[in-house]
Design an enzyme around this catalytic site. Structure first.
Site, PDB file in Angstrom:
ATOM      1  N   THR A 175      -7.816   2.196  17.082  1.00 41.09           N
ATOM      2  CA  THR A 175      -6.761   3.055  16.538  1.00 41.09           C
ATOM      3  C   THR A 175      -5.805   2.255  15.659  1.00 41.09           C
ATOM      4  OG1 THR A 175      -6.866   4.568  18.379  1.00 41.09           O
ATOM      5  CG2 THR A 175      -4.725   4.355  17.350  1.00 41.09           C
ATOM      6  N   ARG A 203     -12.019  16.588  23.312  1.00 39.64           N
ATOM      7  CA  ARG A 203     -11.102  15.620  23.934  1.00 39.64           C
ATOM      8  C   ARG A 203     -10.053  15.123  22.923  1.00 39.64           C
ATOM      9  NH1 ARG A 203      -9.581   9.988  22.998  1.00 39.64           N
ATOM     10  NH2 ARG A 203      -8.860   9.177  24.989  1.00 39.64           N
ATOM     11  N   VAL A 204      -8.805  15.125  23.339  1.00 38.76           N
ATOM     12  CA  VAL A 204      -7.723  14.576  22.519  1.00 38.76           C
ATOM     13  C   VAL A 204      -7.051  13.477  23.323  1.00 38.76           C
ATOM     14  CG1 VAL A 204      -5.510  15.087  21.411  1.00 38.76           C
ATOM     15  CG2 VAL A 204      -7.352  16.774  21.329  1.00 38.76           C
ATOM     16  N   GLY A 205      -6.817  12.331  22.691  1.00 39.55           N
ATOM     17  CA  GLY A 205      -6.190  11.198  23.385  1.00 39.55           C
ATOM     18  C   GLY A 205      -4.678  11.197  23.242  1.00 39.55           C
ATOM     19  N   ASP A 206      -4.101  10.038  23.445  1.00 39.70           N
ATOM     20  CA  ASP A 206      -2.632   9.904  23.436  1.00 39.70           C
ATOM     21  C   ASP A 206      -2.048   9.841  22.022  1.00 39.70           C
ATOM     22  OD1 ASP A 206      -4.066   7.378  23.236  1.00 39.70           O
ATOM     23  OD2 ASP A 206      -2.097   6.427  23.227  1.00 39.70           O
ATOM     24  N   THR A 226      -1.956   1.806  21.436  1.00 42.03           N
ATOM     25  CA  THR A 226      -3.420   1.774  21.332  1.00 42.03           C
ATOM     26  C   THR A 226      -3.988   1.392  22.686  1.00 42.03           C
ATOM     27  OG1 THR A 226      -5.333   0.603  20.458  1.00 42.03           O
ATOM     28  CG2 THR A 226      -3.245  -0.579  20.360  1.00 42.03           C
ATOM     29  N   GLY A 227      -5.037   2.094  23.099  1.00 39.49           N
ATOM     30  CA  GLY A 227      -5.631   1.778  24.390  1.00 39.49           C
ATOM     31  C   GLY A 227      -6.322   2.998  24.954  1.00 39.49           C
ATOM     32  N   GLY A 229      -6.567   6.205  26.136  1.00 39.83           N
ATOM     33  CA  GLY A 229      -5.587   7.274  25.956  1.00 39.83           C
ATOM     34  C   GLY A 229      -5.186   8.018  27.211  1.00 39.83           C
TER      35      GLY A 229
HETATM   36  N1  ASP Z   1      -5.677   5.578  22.221  1.00 35.53           N
HETATM   37  C1  ASP Z   1      -6.849   6.065  21.551  1.00 35.53           C
HETATM   38  C2  ASP Z   1      -7.423   7.242  22.296  1.00 35.53           C
HETATM   39  O1  ASP Z   1      -7.495   7.188  23.498  1.00 35.53           O
HETATM   40  C3  ASP Z   1      -7.914   5.038  21.414  1.00 35.53           C
HETATM   41  C4  ASP Z   1      -7.479   3.761  20.730  1.00 35.53           C
HETATM   42  O2  ASP Z   1      -6.354   3.290  20.910  1.00 35.53           O
HETATM   43  O3  ASP Z   1      -8.310   3.209  19.988  1.00 35.53           O
HETATM   44  O4  ASP Z   1      -7.852   8.199  21.660  1.00 35.53           O
END
Ligand code: ASP
Length: 306
Positions: A175, A203-206, A226-227, A229
């Site tokens: 990300t 699916r939707v992340g953070d 980033t991480g 989510g």
């Molecule tokens: N945080 C992002 C997600 O979970 C992934 C990422 O940080 O690359 O969608």
């Protein structure tokens, strides 16, 4: 007048380069440095923090090295579904998009949502229709095809779970994000992502969720995460850092370190964040092996991976 500063990230995780791959390492560092240089010039020239984080993220969306825009990972259906958000710390206005397909720069659509609608987030087919209606640049599937992401998807295609933006020996989250403070002392944050490889069911992340992966407030700081989510959503990570500053009297560094190294770690969540406060203090903690990151202000430019 305040002293402007910007920080960017291109994802965190178990980043490994073997010696043969030092070219690739160079490409990452060049991408970080050139983004910092271009956007810092805008920032020191008087552009607002919100404009600058939008620009920084759009540059990184155009780079195939990162899991956002062009370099987005594949979903379980072999598509690319992108999420992005932007927040203005002066006005607390925010804009976000989720599940965009075929749109070149999701962060620019999120910025348009912030500026021109009464909403914070739009999603799915209608959000794509919005981008089309507003004449944002669209791209075909071939634009989003990268061999690396395709191979990553092939490795786990058909498996029940989704995977991190997998690379080499370990998991990597690619990300992108930016935080900035401008001449006026206003802060802003933006984040953009292709999410996680083989993600399914919309699916939707953070990243596009205000308070989870993205947050900005002049009273405290601007943050882009980033991480993994799901942990960042459940930990309300970006807003928690801000709250620790606002209600707990912590410094930016104390608040961000406590959340990434203690709280998130205890939950089992991997990742990191970049943050800036209105005085221009920057911190970039991560609990993974590495995080593509960089910062620039009047005094220094830093771009690092480990
Ligand atoms: N945080 C992002 C997600 O979970 C992934 C990422 O940080 O690359 O969608």
């Amino acid at each position: 007048m305040k002293i402007p500063a910007i920080a960017i990230h291109g994802g965190s995780g178990t980043i490994t380069f073997d010696t043969n791959n030092s070219e690739l390492k160079k490409r990452y560092l060049n991408a970080l440095n050139s983004t910092l240089d271009e956007v810092y010039e805008m920032l020191s020239g008087g552009s607002s923090a919100t404009e600058c984080v939008s620009k920084a993220v759009s540059i990184m969306e155009d780079c195939d090295l990162f899991n956002a825009g062009k370099g987005s990972v594949f979903t379980a259906n072999g598509n690319h579904e992108m999420d992005a958000a932007i927040m203005n710390g002066e006005t607390l206005e925010a804009g976000a998009v989720a599940g965009l397909q075929g749109v070149k720069n999701p962060v620019l659509v999120a910025y348009d949502v912030l500026q021109n609608t009464p909403f914070v987030m739009i999603a799915g087919e209608e959000a794509i229709e919005y981008a089309r209606h507003k004449n944002f640049k669209l791209e075909t599937d071939s634009y989003f095809y990268t061999q690396l992401r395709y191979d990553q998807w092939q490795e786990i295609k058909g498996a029940a779970g989704m995977k991190l933006d997998h690379s080499g020996e370990g998991a990597k989250f690619g990300t992108v994000g930016a935080v900035a403070v401008d001449n006026e002392g206003n802060v802003a944050a933006a984040t953009s992502t292709g999410g996680m490889t083989n993600k399914a069911w919309g699916r939707v992340g953070d990243s596009p969720l205000i308070g989870a992966g993205t947050y900005a407030n002049n009273k405290t700081c601007a943050i882009s995460c980033t991480g993994h989510g799901e942990y960042f959503i459940r930990g309300v990570v970006a807003y928690d850092v801000s709250c620790r500053m606002e209600y707990g009297g912590k410094s930016l560094k104390q608040a961000a370190y406590d959340v990434i190294y203690k709280k998130l770690k205890r939950m089992g969540g991997e990742g990191g964040l970049i943050a800036v406060d209105s005085s221009g203090n920057i911190c970039m903690p991560f609990n993974t092996k590495g995080m593509y990151r960089g910062m620039k202000n009047e005094a220094q430019t830093i771009a690092r991976i480990f």
